[in-house]
Enzyme design. Sequence first.
Site, PDB file in Angstrom:
ATOM      1  N   HIS A 149       1.073  -1.830  -0.074  1.00 41.41           N
ATOM      2  CA  HIS A 149      -0.072  -0.071  -0.083  1.00 41.41           C
ATOM      3  C   HIS A 149       0.570   1.431  -0.001  1.00 41.41           C
ATOM      4  CE1 HIS A 149      -3.412   2.383   2.041  1.00 41.41           C
ATOM      5  NE2 HIS A 149      -3.719   2.735   0.771  1.00 41.41           N
ATOM      6  N   HIS A 193      -1.440  10.345  -2.200  1.00 41.57           N
ATOM      7  CA  HIS A 193      -2.170   9.871  -2.283  1.00 41.57           C
ATOM      8  C   HIS A 193      -3.641  11.316  -1.961  1.00 41.57           C
ATOM      9  CE1 HIS A 193      -5.599   8.755   0.407  1.00 41.57           C
ATOM     10  NE2 HIS A 193      -5.723   7.692  -0.350  1.00 41.57           N
TER      11      HIS A 193
END
Length: 227
Positions: free
Chosen positions: A8, A50
Amino acid sequence: MSFLTIGHRGVMGVEPENTLRSFVRAEQAGMDAIELDLHLSKDGALVVMHDAEVDRTTDGTGPIADKTLAELRELDAGQGERIPVFDEVLDAVRAPLQAEIKDVAAARALAAVMHRRDLVGRVEVSSFHDEAVAEIARLVPGVRTVLIASRWGPDIVERARAVSAGGLALDVRRLTLEDAERARAARLRVIGWVVNTPQHLRLVRALELDGATTDYPEIRRTGRFLA
């Protein structure tokens, strides 16, 4: 297909997220694939981060869309790392990538890179946004796509099929056996996120999911003993 362990944002539990340092560490840890996030800078560069703003993960402030690539390059993304562009990640690691896009504009920019570098076999594209998944599927024939959801209704399978997604990435805290079975019946792959504990890993293995996204490299090692 064997169970996949996806890093991730690299391995953000131990390295600064979405940096080359984190991606290299994920590859060294043997992750089956590496997940990352894409945004467009003010001057159209496909940058890896992100959030829509730089505040949380760098020493800067403000929206990515308001900054040029040169301005973004001046920021510290953790431990001296700089915000990478997508091409740099492609060159830094050889692992398969899962690229999350936030909107249709990012889908179009990513499509251009995928055509230029012939990435259909290496890069899977994911998004929370149905229209972004549909756009990348339209622009890049044969691309593998994943619809992501943190909350969803009984129509999640129909939504995935409507945008030609081949898989779902679902929040493991809300994922049920019924969800998994419905997806399997529709021949959709299912990834659980974010799997950071042995308990969550046991759950995704018990549900016979296709894989898990994790922040920590040790989850991959643990997974070998939970098969």
